[in-house]
Design a protein around this motif. Structure first.
Motif, short mmCIF file in Angstrom:
data_model
loop_
_atom_site.label_atom_id
_atom_site.label_comp_id
_atom_site.label_asym_id
_atom_site.label_seq_id
_atom_site.Cartn_x
_atom_site.Cartn_y
_atom_site.Cartn_z
N GLN A 1 14.19 -14.40 73.33
CA GLN A 1 15.12 -13.91 74.34
C GLN A 1 14.49 -13.84 75.73
OE1 GLN A 1 16.57 -10.16 72.85
NE2 GLN A 1 18.11 -11.13 71.55
N ASP B 1 21.73 -12.23 73.12
CA ASP B 1 22.11 -13.16 72.06
C ASP B 1 23.34 -13.96 72.46
OD1 ASP B 1 20.05 -12.57 70.33
OD2 ASP B 1 21.16 -11.06 69.21
N ASP B 2 24.31 -13.31 73.11
CA ASP B 2 25.49 -14.03 73.60
C ASP B 2 25.08 -15.18 74.50
OD1 ASP B 2 27.33 -12.33 72.36
OD2 ASP B 2 27.47 -10.99 74.07
N GLY C 1 22.24 -22.59 72.35
CA GLY C 1 22.69 -22.97 71.02
C GLY C 1 22.20 -22.02 69.94
N PHE C 2 22.95 -21.94 68.85
CA PHE C 2 22.63 -21.02 67.75
C PHE C 2 21.29 -21.34 67.10
CE2 PHE C 2 27.22 -20.56 68.10
CZ PHE C 2 27.37 -19.19 68.01
N ASP C 3 20.89 -22.62 67.13
CA ASP C 3 19.66 -23.00 66.43
C ASP C 3 18.46 -23.07 67.36
OD1 ASP C 3 20.57 -25.18 67.82
OD2 ASP C 3 20.74 -26.52 66.09
N TYR C 4 18.59 -22.53 68.58
CA TYR C 4 17.45 -22.50 69.49
C TYR C 4 16.37 -21.58 68.94
CZ TYR C 4 14.74 -21.76 73.76
OH TYR C 4 13.72 -21.68 74.68
N ASN D 1 23.01 -17.98 72.63
CA ASN D 1 23.83 -18.85 71.79
C ASN D 1 24.73 -19.75 72.62
OD1 ASN D 1 22.73 -17.67 69.49
ND2 ASN D 1 24.36 -16.16 69.30
N ARG E 1 22.12 -29.85 70.35
CA ARG E 1 22.87 -29.09 71.34
C ARG E 1 23.38 -29.98 72.46
NH1 ARG E 1 21.78 -27.25 76.07
NH2 ARG E 1 19.57 -27.68 75.93
#
Length: 244
Positions: free
Chosen positions: A199, A184-185, A192-195, A188, A120
């Motif tokens: 939440q 989620d927004d 990053g998407f792969d975090y 991401n 990231r």
């Protein structure tokens, strides 16, 4: 060139285990077993990432994080905590940690988190400069002024000291004022998407931001949308202006 990691861990067996496995993954690793020595090294030398235990002799992990961020050191940090309590996680995130792992943990989990954070950060560093983008100069919403290139924020003319991740959360909300953004927004966009973290990370940073925005809540504040996420609300008496 191999990415350089600093591991600050006082438990000898775990320190050697972490160092060995990270080296096997191709990283260059520096190991410190004392908080003060680890802090000095992190402050004076360049590292791509720091793996930081919270319970250390000399200086604990939270103090190290606070001092490093206070000195402007933005090196990503993954904290290791032996206590599976929300308080430890919250304290680490509020102090500027990028991720956390609760002991005991598997080596594969640590390696995955290290890789995700580094990917990231690398992606952000490789983004081209947006010199012709007016949003790159500043964002003004009511009394809130944000300068993305400088990581600076002021509210009502008064500077606000934000952690890097707090700043990035605020910036993402400010680019879409009045729009409801899901957790989620935010997750991401900022982590990053792969975090791998949950939440709860977003909630902690929003909570911290709210306290700092209390300086002028009539001008701008963050609303919670139950079960959905958050939105940045600007005083309707002020007209949002972008790019000034």
């Amino acid at each position: 060139m191999a990415q350089r990691l600093l591991v600050i861990e006082d438990e000898p067996t775990l320190g050697r285990l972490l160092s060995y496995n990270l080296v096997q993954e191709g990283y260059e690793v520096v190991l410190e077993d004392h908080g003060t020595a680890g802090y000095d090294r992190a402050l004076k030398e360049h590292f791509d990432l720091i793996v930081l235990d919270l319970m250390l002799p000399g200086m604990n992990g939270i103090d190290i994080l606070d001092k490093l961020r206070g000195q402007g050191v933005r090196t990503p940090v993954i904290v290791l905590t032996a206590k599976n309590t929300e308080d430890d996680v919250v304290r680490g995130l509020k102090s500027g940690a990028d991720d956390y792992i609760t002991k005991p943990f598997g080596v594969s989990e640590l390696l995955a988190r290290v890789s995700a954070v580094l990917r990231r950060i690398s992606g952000i560093a490789e983004e081209p400069a947006r010199t012709n983008d007016p949003e790159a100069a500043s964002i003004i919403l009511g009394q809130l002024e944000i300068y993305p290139d400088r990581y600076e924020v002021s509210l009502g003319g008064q500077s606000i000291n934000l952690r890097p991740k707090e700043f990035e959360v605020l910036l993402y909300l400010a680019r879409k004022p009045g729009v409801v953004l899901t957790r989620d927004d935010l997750m991401n966009a900022v982590w990053g998407f792969d975090y791998i973290g949950g939440q709860r990370t977003v909630d902690v940073h929003v909570s911290s931001l709210r306290k700092k925005l209390e300086l002028d809540p009539e001008s701008v504040h963050i609303d919670s949308i139950r079960g959905v996420g958050y939105k940045l609300v600007v005083n309707k008496k002020r007209t949002p202006v972008l790019g000034q």
